[in-house]
Each structure stands twice: as structure tokens, then as C-alpha cells.
Design a protein around this motif. Structure first.
Motif, PDB file in Angstrom:
ATOM      1  N   UNK A 143      40.127  22.924  18.527  1.00 17.28           N
ATOM      2  CA  UNK A 143      39.609  21.778  17.766  1.00 17.28           C
ATOM      3  C   UNK A 143      39.453  22.098  16.278  1.00 17.28           C
ATOM      4  N   UNK A 144      39.396  23.370  15.932  1.00 15.05           N
ATOM      5  CA  UNK A 144      39.227  23.741  14.530  1.00 15.05           C
ATOM      6  C   UNK A 144      40.413  23.286  13.690  1.00 15.05           C
ATOM      7  N   UNK A 145      41.600  23.222  14.281  1.00 16.42           N
ATOM      8  CA  UNK A 145      42.770  22.736  13.571  1.00 16.42           C
ATOM      9  C   UNK A 145      42.642  21.268  13.191  1.00 16.42           C
ATOM     10  N   UNK A 146      41.781  20.542  13.873  1.00 13.69           N
ATOM     11  CA  UNK A 146      41.587  19.112  13.609  1.00 13.69           C
ATOM     12  C   UNK A 146      40.370  18.862  12.716  1.00 13.69           C
ATOM     13  N   UNK A 152      36.994  13.675   7.672  1.00 22.00           N
ATOM     14  CA  UNK A 152      37.303  12.396   7.024  1.00 22.00           C
ATOM     15  C   UNK A 152      36.770  11.208   7.832  1.00 22.00           C
ATOM     16  N   UNK A 153      36.787  11.322   9.171  1.00 17.03           N
ATOM     17  CA  UNK A 153      36.219  10.260  10.000  1.00 17.03           C
ATOM     18  C   UNK A 153      34.716  10.162   9.810  1.00 17.03           C
ATOM     19  N   UNK A 155      33.022  10.931   7.085  1.00 18.56           N
ATOM     20  CA  UNK A 155      32.760  10.339   5.777  1.00 18.56           C
ATOM     21  C   UNK A 155      32.946   8.831   5.800  1.00 18.56           C
ATOM     22  N   UNK A 156      33.952   8.352   6.565  1.00 14.87           N
ATOM     23  CA  UNK A 156      34.202   6.916   6.662  1.00 14.87           C
ATOM     24  C   UNK A 156      33.060   6.197   7.378  1.00 14.87           C
ATOM     25  N   UNK A 157      32.469   6.871   8.344  1.00 15.39           N
ATOM     26  CA  UNK A 157      31.407   6.215   9.118  1.00 15.39           C
ATOM     27  C   UNK A 157      30.080   6.178   8.345  1.00 15.39           C
ATOM     28  N   UNK A 158      29.979   6.950   7.276  1.00 12.48           N
ATOM     29  CA  UNK A 158      28.726   6.946   6.496  1.00 12.48           C
ATOM     30  C   UNK A 158      28.755   5.886   5.490  1.00 12.48           C
TER      31      UNK A 158
END
Length: 158
Positions: A143-146, A152-153, A155-158
Motif C-alpha cells: 500500500x505504500x506505493x499508493x 491527494x484523496x 486533501x480533497x475530502x478536507x
């Protein structure tokens, strides 16, 4: 700390000239250590996590005598008790000629190579943070590769 290949040009030149002029040689530069010796010393001192790094730096001098003057100023003349106290003038001149012929640069200067060792050792202490138990991770390495997508997801939800 200086490493074992430090000043090899000077040492070889002195050995060749002294062997030719006097029929044998003795060390005129302090002995240097090998990288494996540093690791063993740090280990024997109780350090567990060891790191030894090396750099090689080449400095150009106008001639061998200027190099030797710098070494004396640095306190790096030979400190061995059993060293030969005197080096004859004709041997020194022969060594300077050998140095210039074997290692000299096109501009007439001579290189001096310094091998420098950097070392770090750690001793574990109870007050240090300890590694987490094996298998207690909440995120897999896959999961670290993602991570960029997850950031970014968020930041969008904030």
C-alpha cells in the motif's frame, strides 16, 4: 580518521628511493588503519549498529616537500617509536624525483590521496524507542506505493 590507502604516492616514492639509496626502507609516514579494523574496534567497544563510510580526496601540491611540510603542520609525521630518525638528503631528493616521475601531473604538481573514514556506532539503551512487534503494522508495504493517491484523496475530502 585516515584510512590505509592514504598518501600511497608518498609512501611508495619514499620506499623506492630509500631502497635504492640505502639498501632498505623504514616507514616514514604514520601507519593507517584498515576499514575492517574499525568495525572490529567499534564492535569490541560494545557498539551494535555500526556504519563506516569512506571518502577519497586528492589534493595537488607543488612538490613532495610542500606536502611533507603540510603533514608536519597537521601533526601527521611518523609517530612510531622504532622509526629511523634520519632520512638522508640525497634519499629525499631521489624520492621527490620518483614522486614527480611516477605520479606527477602535467602542470608539475604532485597529487596526494587522502582516504578518510567516517564511523558511527550506537549502543542500545532501555530509554530508546523499541521496534514494534512483528506483524503489528497497520499498513502493508504494498500500500505504500499508493501513498500519493491516498494523500491527494485525503486533501480533497478536507
Amino acid at each position: 580518521m585516515f584510512g590505509g590507502d592514504t598518501l600511497y604516492e608518498l609512501r611508495c616514492s619514499l620506499q623506492l628511493a630509500e631502497t635504492e639509496r640505502e639498501g632498505g626502507f623504514s616507514p616514514h609516514v604514520s601507519p593507517f588503519t584498515a576499514v575492517s579494523d574499525l568495525g572490529h574496534l567499534l564492535g569490541r567497544a560494545g557498539f551494535n549498529t555500526l556504519t563506516v563510510d569512506t571518502d577519497e580526496i586528492q589534493v595537488n601540491y607543488p612538490g613532495m616537500f610542500e606536502l611533507m611540510e603540510d603533514l608536519q603542520g597537521m601533526g601527521e609525521s611518523n609517530c612510531a617509536w622504532n622509526r629511523k630518525a634520519l632520512l638522508h638528503r640525497d634519499t629525499m631528493l631521489a624520492a621527490a624525483a620518483v614522486y614527480g616521475e611516477m605520479y606527477g601531473n602535467e602542470d608539475g604538481s604532485v597529487p596526494a590521496t587522502y582516504q578518510i573514514y567516517y564511523m558511527i556506532g550506537w549502543k542500545y539503551h532501555d530509554s530508546q524507542a523499541q521496534p514494534a512487534e512483528r506483524g503489528s503494522a497497520t499498513v502493508s508495504f504494498g500500500e505504500l506505493g499508493k501513498i500519493n493517491n491516498l494523500m491527494s484523496q485525503e486533501k480533497k475530502s478536507q
